[in-house]
Motif scaffolding. Structure first.
Motif, mmCIF file in Angstrom:
data_model
loop_
_atom_site.group_PDB
_atom_site.id
_atom_site.type_symbol
_atom_site.label_atom_id
_atom_site.label_comp_id
_atom_site.label_asym_id
_atom_site.label_seq_id
_atom_site.Cartn_x
_atom_site.Cartn_y
_atom_site.Cartn_z
ATOM 1 N N GLN A 106 -13.472 -3.633 -12.879
ATOM 2 C CA GLN A 106 -14.312 -2.534 -13.376
ATOM 3 C C GLN A 106 -13.495 -1.268 -13.639
ATOM 4 N N SER A 107 -12.526 -0.987 -12.761
ATOM 5 C CA SER A 107 -11.786 0.274 -12.846
ATOM 6 C C SER A 107 -10.521 0.188 -13.684
ATOM 7 N N GLY A 108 -9.939 -1.005 -13.757
ATOM 8 C CA GLY A 108 -8.658 -1.158 -14.437
ATOM 9 C C GLY A 108 -7.465 -0.898 -13.552
ATOM 10 N N TYR A 109 -7.699 -0.586 -12.272
ATOM 11 C CA TYR A 109 -6.602 -0.336 -11.335
ATOM 12 C C TYR A 109 -6.336 -1.558 -10.466
ATOM 13 N N LYS A 110 -5.067 -1.803 -10.193
ATOM 14 C CA LYS A 110 -4.677 -2.781 -9.191
ATOM 15 C C LYS A 110 -4.543 -2.064 -7.847
ATOM 16 N N VAL A 111 -4.985 -2.719 -6.776
ATOM 17 C CA VAL A 111 -4.949 -2.095 -5.455
ATOM 18 C C VAL A 111 -3.819 -2.689 -4.625
ATOM 19 N N LYS A 112 -2.993 -1.810 -4.098
ATOM 20 C CA LYS A 112 -1.942 -2.197 -3.164
ATOM 21 C C LYS A 112 -2.275 -1.579 -1.811
ATOM 22 N N VAL A 113 -2.192 -2.373 -0.740
ATOM 23 C CA VAL A 113 -2.523 -1.896 0.601
ATOM 24 C C VAL A 113 -1.279 -1.906 1.471
ATOM 25 N N LEU A 114 -0.983 -0.771 2.079
ATOM 26 C CA LEU A 114 0.121 -0.657 3.034
ATOM 27 C C LEU A 114 -0.466 -0.424 4.419
ATOM 28 N N GLU A 115 -0.236 -1.346 5.345
ATOM 29 C CA GLU A 115 -0.735 -1.203 6.712
ATOM 30 C C GLU A 115 0.362 -0.633 7.591
ATOM 31 N N ASP A 116 -0.007 0.370 8.398
ATOM 32 C CA ASP A 116 1.005 1.140 9.112
ATOM 33 C C ASP A 116 0.744 1.226 10.608
ATOM 34 N N GLY A 117 0.418 0.111 11.252
ATOM 35 C CA GLY A 117 0.228 0.128 12.698
ATOM 36 C C GLY A 117 -1.169 0.562 13.092
ATOM 37 N N ASP A 118 -1.318 0.994 14.338
ATOM 38 C CA ASP A 118 -2.642 1.428 14.787
ATOM 39 C C ASP A 118 -2.953 2.808 14.217
ATOM 40 N N ALA A 119 -4.179 3.268 14.477
ATOM 41 C CA ALA A 119 -4.647 4.495 13.834
ATOM 42 C C ALA A 119 -3.747 5.685 14.139
ATOM 43 N N GLY A 120 -3.375 5.858 15.401
ATOM 44 C CA GLY A 120 -2.541 6.998 15.774
ATOM 45 C C GLY A 120 -1.188 6.963 15.088
ATOM 46 N N GLN A 121 -0.557 5.787 15.071
ATOM 47 C CA GLN A 121 0.740 5.648 14.417
ATOM 48 C C GLN A 121 0.633 5.920 12.924
ATOM 49 N N ALA A 122 -0.406 5.382 12.315
ATOM 50 C CA ALA A 122 -0.571 5.536 10.870
ATOM 51 C C ALA A 122 -0.781 6.993 10.479
ATOM 52 N N VAL A 123 -1.604 7.707 11.255
ATOM 53 C CA VAL A 123 -1.849 9.122 10.969
ATOM 54 C C VAL A 123 -0.564 9.931 11.134
ATOM 55 N N ASN A 124 0.151 9.699 12.210
ATOM 56 C CA ASN A 124 1.389 10.447 12.450
ATOM 57 C C ASN A 124 2.411 10.203 11.345
ATOM 58 N N LYS A 125 2.532 8.952 10.906
ATOM 59 C CA LYS A 125 3.499 8.649 9.845
ATOM 60 C C LYS A 125 3.081 9.297 8.530
ATOM 61 N N ALA A 126 1.765 9.287 8.266
ATOM 62 C CA ALA A 126 1.275 9.910 7.031
ATOM 63 C C ALA A 126 1.564 11.406 7.020
ATOM 64 N N ILE A 127 1.448 12.048 8.176
ATOM 65 C CA ILE A 127 1.744 13.477 8.271
ATOM 66 C C ILE A 127 3.223 13.736 8.019
ATOM 67 N N LEU A 128 4.079 12.895 8.608
ATOM 68 C CA LEU A 128 5.525 13.069 8.454
ATOM 69 C C LEU A 128 5.981 12.857 7.009
ATOM 70 N N THR A 129 5.243 12.039 6.255
ATOM 71 C CA THR A 129 5.641 11.724 4.880
ATOM 72 C C THR A 129 4.746 12.398 3.841
ATOM 73 N N LYS A 130 4.014 13.428 4.247
ATOM 74 C CA LYS A 130 3.002 14.004 3.351
ATOM 75 C C LYS A 130 3.587 14.609 2.078
ATOM 76 N N ASP A 131 4.825 15.090 2.136
ATOM 77 C CA ASP A 131 5.427 15.677 0.938
ATOM 78 C C ASP A 131 5.813 14.613 -0.091
ATOM 79 N N ASN A 132 6.063 13.412 0.373
ATOM 80 C CA ASN A 132 6.354 12.274 -0.498
ATOM 81 C C ASN A 132 5.572 11.079 0.040
#
Length: 362
Positions: free
Chosen positions: A61-87
């Motif tokens: 429907q959208s024309g987009y392909k979805v890629k999923v990156l799993e990054d550990g448990d919730a706490g780990q994933a949030v912390n990593k996302a914060i550390l990489t927020k600029d890129n």
């Protein structure tokens, strides 16, 4: 239930397969975010799961392909996302819950976007309404689960409340997760803080410690190794008949059992529950913000919301979204869960965890 998984809701030993690691992705998409405008990248904790046909319908429907990156448990994933927020690694982040929401918002993890369908979200799940940096996706209850067979065999009545857990008949029966490293462990701590208040929660944990509570690092270890009532725990010869898990854990034990039992082998102590809400947001500096917006819109659609219960074992937040009978029968939401204002969690979480660590682990 970002959880999170969140904490993960996947039960080892149940043969549960459903984590959609990279729907529609290819090796050409590897790297930080969606360089290809036709690929939208979702960053999540390890509990992400969705039906292939539902995701395929979105892609068509959208024309987009979805890629999923799993990054550990919730706490780990949030912390990593914060550390990489600029890129950032992707375009959308899913799995930050109400226990960690302030950390993500205070660190500027998301950019504003009001997803289509937001007006259909039940009011009690909405957050950040002035800026719309996050979109509510699902809810779940962190609760003590019990092994029905153990309590029947020993002629004991299962506990129903926080107060019950410190009674002598439940000594050395409970296993919980580390509040500093586990989303359900933190949720259980917050539930006691909500129940007993600033002046009473530490005293409660002193009693719980004296009554033999066992603390392990993760939900996987607690539920699938220590808990005697789960399929995984039985294989591991777990000897704790009480575990901090989710109100939606009993239907997992039914759905993935072969043959399926007519009743769940585990139950929920309804008076020990803390309400968890998971959110998704458009990452700042997302390489494909338009694709990210389309994905957020889709995650609030009726088709995705109705797909979640038997994939991630969480409840939809969209009003009118149907829940499968097996899920509502064996995993109903708690009638009166403990809750805390996100601002109070933000102001006290780190100190509560620090105090809990000194009190319980040392």
């Amino acid at each position: 239930m970002s959880i999170t998984k969140k904490v993960s809701v996947l039960a080892v030993g149940l043969g549960m397969v459903g984590t959609l690691a990279a729907c529609g992705s290819s090796s050409d998409d590897a790297g930080g975010g969606s360089g290809d405008s036709k690929t939208v990248t979702l960053v999540s904790h390890d509990s992400w799961a969705a039906s292939k046909d539902v995701m395929a319908a979105f892609e068509k429907q959208s024309g987009y392909k979805v890629k999923v990156l799993e990054d550990g448990d919730a706490g780990q994933a949030v912390n990593k996302a914060i550390l990489t927020k600029d890129n950032p690694q992707g375009d959308v982040f899913f799995g930050v819950d109400n226990t960690l929401l302030s950390r993500a918002l205070d660190n500027g993890l998301f950019q504003p976007y009001e997803a289509k369908g937001s007006d259909q979200v039940r009011p009690e799940y909405r957050a950040d309404q002035d800026k719309h940096r996050v979109t509510p996706i699902d809810s779940g209850d962190i609760c003590v689960n019990y092994d029905k067979a153990y309590f029947t065999k020993h002629g004991l009545t299962p506990p129903k409340s926080f107060d019950d857990l410190v009674e002598p008949e439940y000594k050395d029966l409970l296993v919980t997760e580390n509040a500093g490293s586990s989303s359900p462990g933190l949720g259980f701590l917050l539930g006691t803080a909500a129940k007993y208040g600033d002046e009473g929660w530490e005293g409660y944990w002193k009693k719980l410690k004296a009554n033999g509570v066992k603390v392990v690092d993760s939900w996987e270890q607690a539920y699938n190794e220590e808990f005697s009532g789960s399929a995984g725990g039985k294989k591991a010869k777990g000897d704790r008949p009480l575990v901090v898990s989710y109100a939606s854990s009993p239907p997992v034990e039914v759905v993935y059992a072969d043959p399926q039992p007519s009743t769940a082998p585990t139950g929920v102590a309804d008076g020990t529950c803390f309400r968890q809400v998971e959110y998704a947001g458009l990452l700042g500096n997302a390489k494909n913000p338009e694709g990210g917006k389309a994905l957020l819109d889709f995650m609030l659609s009726k088709s995705f919301q109705e797909d979640m219960p038997l994939n991630m074992f969480v409840h939809p937040v969209r009003d009118g979204a149907r829940v499968p009978e097996v899920f509502s029968k064996f995993g109903p939401q708690a009638k009166d869960p403990q809750t805390l204002d996100p601002a109070k969690i933000a102001d006290n979480r780190d100190q509560w965890v620090k105090s809990w660590t000194s009190l319980v682990l040392k």
